[in-house]
Design a protein around this motif. Sequence first.
Motif, PDB file in Angstrom:
ATOM      1  N   GLU A  48     -23.764  54.922 -12.958  1.00 23.06           N
ATOM      2  CA  GLU A  48     -25.175  54.602 -13.131  1.00 23.06           C
ATOM      3  C   GLU A  48     -26.011  55.107 -11.968  1.00 23.06           C
ATOM      4  OE1 GLU A  48     -24.513  50.415 -13.379  1.00 23.06           O
ATOM      5  OE2 GLU A  48     -24.138  50.470 -15.530  1.00 23.06           O
ATOM      6  N   ALA A  49     -25.430  55.983 -11.135  1.00 21.07           N
ATOM      7  CA  ALA A  49     -26.091  56.430  -9.921  1.00 21.07           C
ATOM      8  C   ALA A  49     -27.291  57.332 -10.193  1.00 21.07           C
ATOM      9  CB  ALA A  49     -25.092  57.156  -9.024  1.00 21.07           C
ATOM     10  N   THR A  50     -27.277  58.045 -11.304  1.00 18.80           N
ATOM     11  CA  THR A  50     -28.355  58.961 -11.642  1.00 18.80           C
ATOM     12  C   THR A  50     -28.381  59.156 -13.156  1.00 18.80           C
ATOM     13  OG1 THR A  50     -29.219  61.210 -11.317  1.00 18.80           O
ATOM     14  CG2 THR A  50     -26.826  60.963 -11.308  1.00 18.80           C
ATOM     15  N   ASP A  51     -29.515  59.591 -13.659  1.00 17.74           N
ATOM     16  CA  ASP A  51     -29.598  59.923 -15.080  1.00 17.74           C
ATOM     17  C   ASP A  51     -29.531  61.445 -15.289  1.00 17.74           C
ATOM     18  OD1 ASP A  51     -32.095  60.664 -14.162  1.00 17.74           O
ATOM     19  OD2 ASP A  51     -33.213  59.398 -15.546  1.00 17.74           O
ATOM     20  N   TYR A  52     -29.091  62.163 -14.283  1.00 16.40           N
ATOM     21  CA  TYR A  52     -29.029  63.627 -14.304  1.00 16.40           C
ATOM     22  C   TYR A  52     -28.261  64.167 -15.510  1.00 16.40           C
ATOM     23  CZ  TYR A  52     -28.143  68.387 -12.606  1.00 16.40           C
ATOM     24  OH  TYR A  52     -28.063  69.743 -12.482  1.00 16.40           O
ATOM     25  N   TYR A  53     -27.181  63.491 -15.911  1.00 16.45           N
ATOM     26  CA  TYR A  53     -26.314  63.979 -16.988  1.00 16.45           C
ATOM     27  C   TYR A  53     -26.604  63.351 -18.350  1.00 16.45           C
ATOM     28  CZ  TYR A  53     -23.642  65.552 -12.948  1.00 16.45           C
ATOM     29  OH  TYR A  53     -23.264  66.135 -11.772  1.00 16.45           O
ATOM     30  N   GLY A 141     -12.874  54.530   9.327  1.00 17.43           N
ATOM     31  CA  GLY A 141     -13.491  54.347   8.019  1.00 17.43           C
ATOM     32  C   GLY A 141     -14.265  55.569   7.571  1.00 17.43           C
ATOM     33  N   TRP A 142     -14.568  55.593   6.281  1.00 16.21           N
ATOM     34  CA  TRP A 142     -15.340  56.683   5.691  1.00 16.21           C
ATOM     35  C   TRP A 142     -16.812  56.489   5.999  1.00 16.21           C
ATOM     36  CZ3 TRP A 142     -12.997  60.877   4.151  1.00 16.21           C
ATOM     37  CH2 TRP A 142     -11.688  60.805   3.681  1.00 16.21           C
ATOM     38  N   ARG A 143     -17.486  57.589   6.325  1.00 16.07           N
ATOM     39  CA  ARG A 143     -18.904  57.562   6.641  1.00 16.07           C
ATOM     40  C   ARG A 143     -19.649  58.550   5.731  1.00 16.07           C
ATOM     41  NH1 ARG A 143     -17.375  53.509   8.866  1.00 16.07           N
ATOM     42  NH2 ARG A 143     -16.787  53.408  11.048  1.00 16.07           N
ATOM     43  N   SER A 154     -20.765  54.068  -1.983  1.00 14.96           N
ATOM     44  CA  SER A 154     -20.623  52.680  -2.439  1.00 14.96           C
ATOM     45  C   SER A 154     -19.244  52.124  -2.096  1.00 14.96           C
ATOM     46  CB  SER A 154     -20.852  52.591  -3.947  1.00 14.96           C
ATOM     47  OG  SER A 154     -19.772  53.200  -4.646  1.00 14.96           O
ATOM     48  N   ALA A 155     -19.156  50.811  -2.026  1.00 15.99           N
ATOM     49  CA  ALA A 155     -17.894  50.147  -1.684  1.00 15.99           C
ATOM     50  C   ALA A 155     -16.744  50.534  -2.621  1.00 15.99           C
ATOM     51  CB  ALA A 155     -18.086  48.632  -1.640  1.00 15.99           C
TER      52      ALA A 155
END
Length: 185
Positions: A48-53, A141-143, A154-155
Amino acid sequence: MGTIKEPQPVKLIVPMLAHQTQWFDQAEEALVRRFGAVDWRSDLLPFEATDYYVAEMGTPQWRCFVTFADLIDPGNLAQVKVTTNDIEQTSAIAGRRQINLDPGYVSLAKLVLATTKNQWHRIYIGQGIYAEVTLSYQHGGWRPQPWTYPDYGSAPYLAIMNGVRERYKRQLQSQPQSTATRQSG
């Protein structure tokens, strides 16, 4: 002057995005034919991060990640992306993709993703393909980077990348580097 040496092999990862989840199985079969056995597949994640697709694929959309048993040379990422673009085109219906495949690799220090879209922060790697460091691994950790898509920061995605990195790390410890035999599609 530094000494030129071969890079450490990396873990191939292919994030997949589709509206209809049966496309994941079909794409995975095509990926296995080109890159060898899948050694891990994530659960389905709502996208749900973008409506690009949305116009091309419809809604809802789902994300799934797969990784491969054979490590690859990071220098082969452009050919991997060309191969995944071919898979996308093969599955297209009336010119509309049914699945989006965004290959990349995980090293101990970073997640690199390949794309056909040039931007100021992406490096050209050949064959019409660019690469970006999407996540860096620092201080345990990932950055995310300023350009990292929100879903990758996101987590749930960071937890996935932690698991992929740990599997890759164990794989490096258990195999001589010369076993990184898979090159590209």
